[in-house]
Design a protein around this motif. Structure first.
Motif, PDB file in Angstrom:
ATOM      1  N   PRO A 198      68.374  -3.508  53.456  1.00 29.75           N
ATOM      2  CA  PRO A 198      69.038  -2.821  54.584  1.00 29.75           C
ATOM      3  C   PRO A 198      69.939  -3.726  55.413  1.00 29.75           C
ATOM      4  CG  PRO A 198      66.670  -2.370  54.517  1.00 29.75           C
ATOM      5  CD  PRO A 198      66.929  -3.519  53.597  1.00 29.75           C
ATOM      6  N   ARG A 199      69.819  -5.054  55.251  1.00 24.74           N
ATOM      7  CA  ARG A 199      70.709  -5.929  56.024  1.00 24.74           C
ATOM      8  C   ARG A 199      72.175  -5.720  55.660  1.00 24.74           C
ATOM      9  NH1 ARG A 199      68.038 -11.714  54.980  1.00 24.74           N
ATOM     10  NH2 ARG A 199      67.853 -10.774  52.893  1.00 24.74           N
ATOM     11  N   ALA A 200      72.436  -5.149  54.480  1.00 26.66           N
ATOM     12  CA  ALA A 200      73.818  -4.851  54.105  1.00 26.66           C
ATOM     13  C   ALA A 200      74.427  -3.800  55.023  1.00 26.66           C
ATOM     14  CB  ALA A 200      73.879  -4.385  52.654  1.00 26.66           C
ATOM     15  N   ILE A 201      73.588  -2.944  55.639  1.00 27.22           N
ATOM     16  CA  ILE A 201      74.100  -1.951  56.585  1.00 27.22           C
ATOM     17  C   ILE A 201      74.528  -2.630  57.880  1.00 27.22           C
ATOM     18  CG2 ILE A 201      73.534   0.182  57.822  1.00 27.22           C
ATOM     19  CD1 ILE A 201      71.496   0.800  55.699  1.00 27.22           C
ATOM     20  N   LEU A 202      73.867  -3.712  58.238  1.00 27.20           N
ATOM     21  CA  LEU A 202      74.198  -4.408  59.480  1.00 27.20           C
ATOM     22  C   LEU A 202      75.454  -5.266  59.339  1.00 27.20           C
ATOM     23  CD1 LEU A 202      70.612  -5.589  60.487  1.00 27.20           C
ATOM     24  CD2 LEU A 202      71.863  -3.614  61.350  1.00 27.20           C
ATOM     25  N   TYR A 203      75.699  -5.787  58.146  1.00 26.67           N
ATOM     26  CA  TYR A 203      76.884  -6.615  57.937  1.00 26.67           C
ATOM     27  C   TYR A 203      78.132  -5.744  57.853  1.00 26.67           C
ATOM     28  CZ  TYR A 203      73.366 -10.117  56.715  1.00 26.67           C
ATOM     29  OH  TYR A 203      72.292 -10.967  56.736  1.00 26.67           O
ATOM     30  N   VAL A 212      80.660  -8.980  47.018  1.00 31.57           N
ATOM     31  CA  VAL A 212      80.812  -8.312  45.720  1.00 31.57           C
ATOM     32  C   VAL A 212      81.935  -8.956  44.921  1.00 31.57           C
ATOM     33  CG1 VAL A 212      81.363  -6.119  44.609  1.00 31.57           C
ATOM     34  CG2 VAL A 212      79.845  -6.154  46.588  1.00 31.57           C
ATOM     35  N   ASP A 213      83.036  -9.300  45.571  1.00 31.77           N
ATOM     36  CA  ASP A 213      84.138  -9.974  44.880  1.00 31.77           C
ATOM     37  C   ASP A 213      83.698 -11.332  44.330  1.00 31.77           C
ATOM     38  OD1 ASP A 213      85.894  -7.924  45.289  1.00 31.77           O
ATOM     39  OD2 ASP A 213      86.704  -8.742  47.147  1.00 31.77           O
ATOM     40  N   PHE A 214      82.932 -12.075  45.110  1.00 35.52           N
ATOM     41  CA  PHE A 214      82.471 -13.386  44.659  1.00 35.52           C
ATOM     42  C   PHE A 214      81.512 -13.235  43.485  1.00 35.52           C
ATOM     43  CE2 PHE A 214      80.093 -17.338  44.756  1.00 35.52           C
ATOM     44  CZ  PHE A 214      81.074 -18.277  45.035  1.00 35.52           C
ATOM     45  N   LEU A 215      80.658 -12.223  43.522  1.00 32.98           N
ATOM     46  CA  LEU A 215      79.704 -11.994  42.434  1.00 32.98           C
ATOM     47  C   LEU A 215      80.417 -11.694  41.117  1.00 32.98           C
ATOM     48  CD1 LEU A 215      76.724 -11.453  41.486  1.00 32.98           C
ATOM     49  CD2 LEU A 215      77.128  -9.072  42.134  1.00 32.98           C
ATOM     50  N   VAL A 216      81.437 -10.847  41.189  1.00 35.03           N
ATOM     51  CA  VAL A 216      82.104 -10.390  39.969  1.00 35.03           C
ATOM     52  C   VAL A 216      83.186 -11.366  39.524  1.00 35.03           C
ATOM     53  CG1 VAL A 216      83.436  -8.507  38.946  1.00 35.03           C
ATOM     54  CG2 VAL A 216      81.565  -7.991  40.527  1.00 35.03           C
ATOM     55  N   SER A 217      84.032 -11.774  40.453  1.00 33.62           N
ATOM     56  CA  SER A 217      85.204 -12.572  40.082  1.00 33.62           C
ATOM     57  C   SER A 217      84.872 -14.046  39.865  1.00 33.62           C
ATOM     58  CB  SER A 217      86.286 -12.440  41.159  1.00 33.62           C
ATOM     59  OG  SER A 217      86.643 -11.081  41.348  1.00 33.62           O
ATOM     60  N   LEU A 233      73.098  -9.286  48.643  1.00 31.66           N
ATOM     61  CA  LEU A 233      73.935  -8.807  49.738  1.00 31.66           C
ATOM     62  C   LEU A 233      73.389  -9.202  51.101  1.00 31.66           C
ATOM     63  CD1 LEU A 233      74.807  -5.200  48.504  1.00 31.66           C
ATOM     64  CD2 LEU A 233      76.171  -7.269  48.306  1.00 31.66           C
ATOM     65  N   GLY A 234      72.155  -9.714  51.148  1.00 27.74           N
ATOM     66  CA  GLY A 234      71.558 -10.066  52.428  1.00 27.74           C
ATOM     67  C   GLY A 234      71.563 -11.541  52.750  1.00 27.74           C
ATOM     68  N   VAL A 235      71.799 -12.408  51.762  1.00 27.67           N
ATOM     69  CA  VAL A 235      71.790 -13.842  52.017  1.00 27.67           C
ATOM     70  C   VAL A 235      73.153 -14.289  52.517  1.00 27.67           C
ATOM     71  CG1 VAL A 235      70.014 -14.221  50.273  1.00 27.67           C
ATOM     72  CG2 VAL A 235      72.429 -14.370  49.631  1.00 27.67           C
ATOM     73  N   ASN A 236      73.174 -15.495  53.082  1.00 26.95           N
ATOM     74  CA  ASN A 236      74.421 -16.063  53.580  1.00 26.95           C
ATOM     75  C   ASN A 236      75.224 -16.616  52.408  1.00 26.95           C
ATOM     76  OD1 ASN A 236      76.280 -18.190  54.764  1.00 26.95           O
ATOM     77  ND2 ASN A 236      75.404 -17.326  56.628  1.00 26.95           N
ATOM     78  N   LEU A 237      76.448 -16.153  52.268  1.00 25.35           N
ATOM     79  CA  LEU A 237      77.263 -16.533  51.113  1.00 25.35           C
ATOM     80  C   LEU A 237      77.669 -17.994  51.176  1.00 25.35           C
ATOM     81  CD1 LEU A 237      78.711 -15.490  48.548  1.00 25.35           C
ATOM     82  CD2 LEU A 237      80.695 -15.004  50.002  1.00 25.35           C
ATOM     83  N   GLU A 238      78.149 -18.468  52.330  1.00 25.43           N
ATOM     84  CA  GLU A 238      78.656 -19.833  52.440  1.00 25.43           C
ATOM     85  C   GLU A 238      77.542 -20.866  52.406  1.00 25.43           C
ATOM     86  OE1 GLU A 238      79.740 -17.342  54.196  1.00 25.43           O
ATOM     87  OE2 GLU A 238      81.816 -17.214  53.462  1.00 25.43           O
TER      88      GLU A 238
END
Length: 335
Positions: A198-203, A212-217, A233-238
């Motif tokens: 559910p953290r994806a709803i907050l972001y 999603v772009d980083f995951l696929v591309s 989708l809930g973890v910090n990407l950087e």
């Protein structure tokens, strides 16, 4: 007009026909009253230019839809009209009564969900794209049920999701569902991903789209991996994903990878475990990873500065013979 002219006498119709040399002219003068009647018939607008009569006895569809929004959410006429303009697609060529019927179904559905007027008003006011008014029947109920009882998260995260009301959270969830659906997930799988993370709803939408772009591309994974690992989708990407991906790319370039890398190495391995497997054997990867990860037993946190423990050292007292006798008497009394 053709029917009216057909009913006129033949001799009057001859006045409006072109003159031909083979057609004889009537010698009797025309009647002025008949000429006036013909002029009135010719000046009457045809049915193709006559606007259709307005329906009497009921409000127009736009007014009825505005009234329904006022009854449901307490919106003013100007706010309702603005929402209706945003909620109706510009490319749709459906009659107004069709949209009025959808708005009436939406009103009845929102009433059935027992939502407060304040929640409905806040959701409509924050819905800049008119997404709520464009939902199909049954869709608001499904999304409200998701945010109310299907989120698998801590109570603190659920409270943050529902801070603006259940309907506003449902609209935010719908936007993320459409984003994931546009990238290849089915709507059912997208709902499963949001229920598990559910953290994806907050972001923000930009943050979710960037992940999603980083995951696929960049990482080369398919979008379907999110169903099995929604926590991506809930973890910090950087801070978490990018350093691990850089280490993996370096090891792949020098042939240091034995087993194939899976999604679990990025999202389910702790920082310590990932460091021990992929970084510690290769000293050059420590700079790429972002520093050395120390073992827990090596990190000792003292509660007091060194030497201060001497101030809390208990004082020693010598035991006298009288104290020993008193202790013996106490022990005997206990037995």
């Amino acid at each position: 007009m053709a029917l009216a002219l057909r009913a006129l006498p033949r001799r009057l119709l001859l006045l409006h026909q072109p003159l031909h040399h083979s057609m004889p002219l009537s010698s009797s003068p025309p009647d002025p009253r008949e000429l006036l009647r013909i002029e009135r018939i010719l000046s009457t607008p045809t049915s193709s230019t006559t606007p259709p009569p307005q329906r009497q006895g009921g409000p127009r569809p736009a007014a009825a839809a505005t009234s329904s929004l006022h009854e449901t959410a307490g919106l003013t006429a100007a706010e309702s009209a603005s929402l209706l303009r945003r909620g109706l697609p510009t490319s749709a060529k459906q009659p107004h009564h069709h949209h009025h019927h959808r708005h009436r179904q939406l009103r009845d559905e929102l009433r059935g969900l027992r939502l407060g007027e304040r929640d409905i008003r806040a959701a409509l006011a924050s819905d800049a794209g008119g997404l709520l008014l464009s939902m199909s029947p049954g869709e608001p109920s499904r999304l409200v049920g998701l945010v109310r009882g299907e989120l698998r998260c801590r109570a603190a995260v659920r409270d943050r999701v529902l801070a603006g009301g259940a309907l506003a959270a449902a609209v935010a969830a719908r936007r993320r569902v459409e984003l994931l659906h546009a990238r290849g997930l089915t709507r059912r799988d997208a709902l499963r991903v949001l229920a598990a993370e559910p953290r994806a709803i907050l972001y923000g939408l930009e943050d979710v789209e960037r992940k999603v772009d980083f995951l696929v591309s960049r990482m080369g994974f398919e979008i379907g991996w999110l169903v099995q690992y929604p926590e991506f989708l809930g973890v910090n990407l950087e801070r978490r994903i990018v350093p691990r991906h850089n280490v993996v790319e370096h090891l792949r370039s020098i042939g240091g990878l034995g087993d194939p890398i899976e999604m679990k190495h990025y999202v389910r391995f702790s920082r310590q475990r990932f460091y021990n497997i992929f970084v510690k054997p290769y000293p050059e990867c420590e700079r790429i990873f972002g520093g050395i990860v120390r073992e827990k037993e090596e990190v000792r946190r003292w509660r007091h500065p060194v030497g201060l423990w001497k101030l809390f050292k208990p004082a020693k007292y010598e035991s006298t013979k009288e104290d020993v006798n008193n202790m013996k008497m106490v022990m005997k009394s206990l037995h």
